[in-house]
Design an enzyme around this catalytic site. Structure first.
Site, short mmCIF file in Angstrom:
data_model
loop_
_atom_site.label_atom_id
_atom_site.label_comp_id
_atom_site.label_asym_id
_atom_site.label_seq_id
_atom_site.Cartn_x
_atom_site.Cartn_y
_atom_site.Cartn_z
N ASN A 320 -31.27 -19.51 -2.56
CA ASN A 320 -30.27 -18.91 -3.45
C ASN A 320 -30.83 -18.83 -4.87
OD1 ASN A 320 -27.91 -17.68 -4.17
ND2 ASN A 320 -26.58 -19.40 -3.62
N HIS A 351 -18.83 -22.85 -6.07
CA HIS A 351 -18.74 -22.59 -4.63
C HIS A 351 -17.30 -22.71 -4.11
CE1 HIS A 351 -23.18 -23.06 -4.46
NE2 HIS A 351 -23.07 -22.34 -3.38
#
Length: 465
Positions: A320, A351
């Site tokens: 990521n 998140h």
């Protein structure tokens, strides 16, 4: 949004991206036309995929456009960050308390997370460009600083363009504007002396080869997802019968297998998103030492480096990638204290608010600090000979892969009860080992980029010279 919708939208975006590069390239259309097309198609994709839930994307975008134009420059990054992260967090909360841990068939949180990254990135870079002196900035902050507030069309295009509305990735505002205006590739090519390489003019790199290569990776990832991921669920590692009959080392091995099986989904989504941007002509990263054109400016992962990582840091830096870059630019480089801890906490909050995320990122802080202490205190003893270095790499590879598996399992499990059950089945061994390492080995202080603005670096280099 279910998996079929996601794939269909991204494949349509891929075709639209090829058309955009060929028929609406900078030599065929004005910047305003390119901005308008990218924005309108992005809005259409959002409405098509998420229905009325897409209103959340547009509300957040317009709220922060007002903040960007009305707030003072010294506070623009603070207000934008609070509003964007606050709105995103409220949406995350609704998924737990309204939908009870369910994943909506029209889950709009992914695009909202990407837009939050872009809003805060632009706000920080505007603050750097207008509210701070060049001498106060690091070299990277100076390069990415935005000197003027964007127009509404530029702002909407950056946040809602069809290449990144579904799966990202986040990119820097100046890079995106250079792409729309046709300067993106040219700027990177000017960094190379082409006359020495026998060229009488600048080459014209095509992204087609990079797109085809990434589509092949996407296809392999899809096959692995359909064959492996469904057959090796993470939930099996806390099954009572499995725990009763399987010895500890075998459970560790199976943990590695199920973690590997969970990766193809991310490899597929991120590589396909990268290919979509490349197909539009966006994502040129320059030229490597061998003279090969790199289309990796927006790449979100390096699979080889992930699978061969010999340190926790190396693994994180290649997984990521664009989110890690965002965390560094908006948090780590700007945090006045405890940058590592604050960055992990922001990552967890971004998140979502599932408890499993916080178990993962808090464990990640502990393991990161322990791994850093081991590397700083021990690695140099194994560099004296090739066999020692190979042995060190093999051991650190095994430990890194198992540490990552141990850390990310709660991220998949989401809830508290299965996470605690998992940790108990693993005897909390990584937590205990990390704490022991931190108690025994001294921590060596590391330089922090916010402490070294550009003028200080120049002054130090002059003194050394």
């Amino acid at each position: 949004m279910n998996e079929i919708n996601f794939v269909a939208c991204q494949l349509f975006a891929l075709l639209a991206a090829f058309w955009f590069r060929i028929y609406l390239g900078p030599s065929h259309a004005s910047s305003a036309v390119r901005h308008a097309f990218a924005t309108l198609f992005g809005i259409y994709f959002a409405v098509f995929c998420f229905g009325w839930y897409s209103i959340h994307l547009f509300v957040l975008v317009m709220m922060n456009y007002g903040i960007m134009n009305m707030s003072s420059i010294p506070n623009i990054h603070r207000y934008s960050f609070i509003v964007a992260m606050g709105y995103l967090t409220l949406c995350h909360i609704s998924r737990i308390y309204i939908f009870h841990y369910g994943i909506l068939t029209t889950d709009f949180s992914g695009p909202l997370m990407i837009i939050t990254q872009k809003i805060t990135t632009l706000a920080c870079q505007l603050h750097d460009g207008i509210g701070r002196q060049a001498e106060e900035l690091t070299a990277e902050q100076n390069r990415l600083a935005v000197k003027t507030r964007p127009s509404l069309l530029e702002y909407l295009s950056y946040l809602l363009n069809f290449m990144s509305i579904i799966a990202g990735p986040c990119s820097n505002y100046k890079d995106y504007i250079a792409f729309i205006e046709g300067r993106h590739v040219h700027m990177k090519l000017l960094e190379v002396n082409w006359k020495q390489k026998g060229y009488d003019r600048l080459p014209d790199p095509s992204p087609t080869g990079a797109v085809m290569y990434k589509l092949c990776i996407t296809l392999v990832s899809l096959i692995l997802f359909l064959t492996l991921t469904k057959n090796f669920p993470m939930a099996y590692i806390i099954d009572n019968e499995f725990l009763d009959k399987t010895p500890f080392l075998s459970r560790l091995g199976y943990l590695y297998v199920v973690t590997q099986a969970a990766k193809p989904k991310y490899y597929f989504a991120w590589t396909l998103a990268d290919a979509v941007n490349n197909a539009a002509g966006y994502g040129f990263g320059g030229v490597d030492e061998r003279g090969t054109f790199r289309w990796d400016l927006l790449s979100n992962l390096n699979i080889w480096n992930i699978e061969t990582a010999t340190s926790f840091k190396m693994y994180i830096e290649n997984w990521n990638i664009q989110t890690a870059a965002w965390l560094k630019r908006v948090c780590y480089d700007r945090a006045p204290w405890y940058p590592t801890a604050l960055t992990f906490i922001l990552s967890a909050l971004w998140h979502g608010i599932y408890p499993g995320y916080y178990f993962t990122f808090l464990t990640g802080i502990l393991i990161t600090l322990a791994a850093r202490a081991i590397r700083n205190n021990c690695r140099h003893y194994f560099l004296s000979s090739v066999p020692l270095k190979i042995a060190y790499d093999v051991v650190t590879w095994v430990v890194t892969q198992l540490a990552v598996c141990y850390t990310v399992a709660p991220f998949v499990m989401l809830a508290v009860e299965p996470t605690i059950k998992f940790y108990k089945s693993m005897y909390f061994h990584m937590h205990i080992l990390s704490i022991l390492v931190l108690l025994v080995l001294p921590m060596r202080p590391q330089a922090h980029s916010t402490r070294k603005p550009q003028n200080q670096v120049v002054q130090n280099s002059k003194k050394q010279g």
